[in-house]
Every structure is written in structure tokens, then in C-alpha cells.
Scaffold this motif. Structure first.
Motif, mmCIF file in Angstrom:
data_model
loop_
_atom_site.group_PDB
_atom_site.id
_atom_site.type_symbol
_atom_site.label_atom_id
_atom_site.label_comp_id
_atom_site.label_asym_id
_atom_site.label_seq_id
_atom_site.Cartn_x
_atom_site.Cartn_y
_atom_site.Cartn_z
ATOM 1 N N GLU A 1 -10.472 0.643 -6.872
ATOM 2 C CA GLU A 1 -9.552 0.736 -5.729
ATOM 3 C C GLU A 1 -8.195 1.302 -6.121
ATOM 4 O O GLU A 1 -7.341 1.539 -5.267
ATOM 5 C CB GLU A 1 -9.385 -0.656 -5.087
ATOM 6 N N LEU A 2 -8.016 1.515 -7.422
ATOM 7 C CA LEU A 2 -6.765 2.088 -7.909
ATOM 8 C C LEU A 2 -6.893 3.576 -8.217
ATOM 9 O O LEU A 2 -5.950 4.194 -8.712
ATOM 10 C CB LEU A 2 -6.317 1.340 -9.175
ATOM 11 N N ALA A 3 -8.052 4.146 -7.894
ATOM 12 C CA ALA A 3 -8.317 5.553 -8.225
ATOM 13 C C ALA A 3 -7.173 6.477 -7.803
ATOM 14 O O ALA A 3 -6.790 7.394 -8.544
ATOM 15 C CB ALA A 3 -9.630 5.995 -7.574
ATOM 16 N N GLY A 4 -6.575 6.209 -6.643
ATOM 17 C CA GLY A 4 -5.535 7.091 -6.106
ATOM 18 C C GLY A 4 -4.235 7.116 -6.875
ATOM 19 O O GLY A 4 -3.366 7.970 -6.635
ATOM 20 N N ALA B 1 -0.878 5.601 -2.653
ATOM 21 C CA ALA B 1 -2.084 4.859 -3.061
ATOM 22 C C ALA B 1 -1.708 3.541 -3.737
ATOM 23 O O ALA B 1 -2.368 2.509 -3.532
ATOM 24 C CB ALA B 1 -2.928 5.719 -4.000
ATOM 25 N N ALA B 2 -0.640 3.596 -4.529
ATOM 26 C CA ALA B 2 -0.194 2.389 -5.228
ATOM 27 C C ALA B 2 0.240 1.326 -4.220
ATOM 28 O O ALA B 2 -0.120 0.158 -4.331
ATOM 29 C CB ALA B 2 0.957 2.729 -6.178
ATOM 30 N N ARG B 3 0.992 1.768 -3.236
ATOM 31 C CA ARG B 3 1.477 0.828 -2.216
ATOM 32 C C ARG B 3 0.309 0.192 -1.472
ATOM 33 O O ARG B 3 0.310 -1.019 -1.207
ATOM 34 C CB ARG B 3 2.392 1.591 -1.239
ATOM 35 N N ALA B 4 -0.678 1.012 -1.131
ATOM 36 C CA ALA B 4 -1.832 0.498 -0.386
ATOM 37 C C ALA B 4 -2.606 -0.519 -1.220
ATOM 38 O O ALA B 4 -3.013 -1.578 -0.721
ATOM 39 C CB ALA B 4 -2.735 1.654 0.037
ATOM 40 N N ALA B 5 -2.802 -0.207 -2.508
ATOM 41 C CA ALA B 5 -3.543 -1.125 -3.388
ATOM 42 C C ALA B 5 -2.766 -2.422 -3.586
ATOM 43 O O ALA B 5 -3.334 -3.524 -3.562
ATOM 44 C CB ALA B 5 -3.808 -0.460 -4.744
#
Lengths: 107, 107
Positions: free
Chosen positions: A88-91, A13-17
Motif C-alpha cells: 500500500e506504500l507503492a506510491g 500517496a504518502a498522505r493517503a497511506a
């Protein structure tokens, strides 16, 4: 700064954000480059564009540092600059999101 | 290199030719910049544009040296690169034009 742990899912998730914020900032930089190029027909516009890109490249290279040891400094900056929303950082994990929210409320 | 003399009229013609060549090269550079920016939508296009402008700026800064002591090196280069025609240099004096023509014929 305190250390955070990152599960495999949170890393993803961090990478995607991170990539999303970068893509947005690059898109904005491209629009700005086009505005500089098309906004003026004088000869110096080309070098103003060069100066802009030199500054932006240095800024982006420095800002987008994807190391887990610094990511909790990077994300608050990206949020404060508007490149990513906290939602958008929820993950990346509730605890980390709380920290970011607290940082934002201090501004 | 040999020394050339420049009358006031020849200096005026030299300046006009020099500025014309520079304006043409800047126009071409601007077209190339637009082609790089619009030719690709990938993120790296912006940094390719930056690299192109860095090289071009260095090249132009080095090439367009308006000192009478080096101008007879500058003009042949501008002619050989196509930024100015020998005909357009007529005003700088027949002797100097002859030298440039001879240099061109040696290529």
C-alpha cells in the motif's frame, strides 16, 4: 538518517497511506473501547476505559507524525505494527519502498 | 462548618447512601460514555469520549470524599445534583437530615 526526496505525487500517496493507517488504528481503538465498556459491568470498567484511552491517545499523537523528515521512520513502524502493508506504500516511490522492505527483512 | 456526631448506625446508613449515589452517578457516566461512542462514527468521537471521562473522573474523585468532617457538605451536593434523595438519607439522623432540608430550601 538519510534524506529522501518526495515528489508531489509521492507526497499525495504518502498522505493517503498515512491516513489509511491512522483510520485503521482508530477503528481498532474504538473496537477495544467498546470491548472494555461492554465486557464488564463493574464500576471500574469506566476508569479502565479512561486509562486505555489516555495511553492510546498519547501513543497515537506521538506515532502519527507527518513530517517528511521523519516519515521514513513512521512508515516502517506502521508496517511492523500491521497498520499498513508495504504494497500500500507503492506510491511513495520505489527507492523508499526498497528501504522499508530492507528494514522489514532485518527484523 | 459545625461538627456533627455520627453513631455507628448512622455511619452505616451514610456509607450505604454514599455508595448508592456513587453507583448511580457511575451508571449515568457509563450511559453517557456509550452515547458518545455510539452517537458518532467520526474519528474524533474517541477523543471526545476521553475528554469526557477525564473530566468525569476528576469530578467524581473530588466529589465523593467520604470523611465525616466533610460529609455534611458532600450529601447536600449529592441531593442537589439528584444522585440521592433526602428520604434516602433518613438513617443518618434526624438532626442532620433537618440541616440538609434547610440547605435545600435555601436554594
Amino acid at each position: 538518517m538519510r534524506e529522501f526526496t518526495w515528489s508531489a505525487t509521492e507526497k499525495k500517496a504518502a498522505r493517503a497511506a498515512f491516513d489509511l493507517a491512522l483510520a485503521r488504528e482508530l477503528k481498532a481503538a474504538r473496537q477495544e473501547a467498546e470491548a472494555i465498556l461492554h465486557g464488564s459491568s463493574d464500576d471500574r470498567a469506566l476508569w479502565r476505559l479512561h486509562d486505555y484511552l489516555s495511553d492510546k491517545r498519547r501513543e497515537i499523537d506521538q506515532k502519527y507524525d507527518y513530517r517528511y523528515s521523519v516519515l521514513m521512520l513512521v512508515f516502517p513502524r506502521l508496517v511492523s505494527e500491521g497498520w499498513i502493508k508495504v504494497d500500500e506504500l507503492a506510491g511513495i516511490g520505489a527507492e523508499k519502498v526498497d528501504v522499508i522492505n530492507k528494514l522489514m527483512s532485518l527484523r
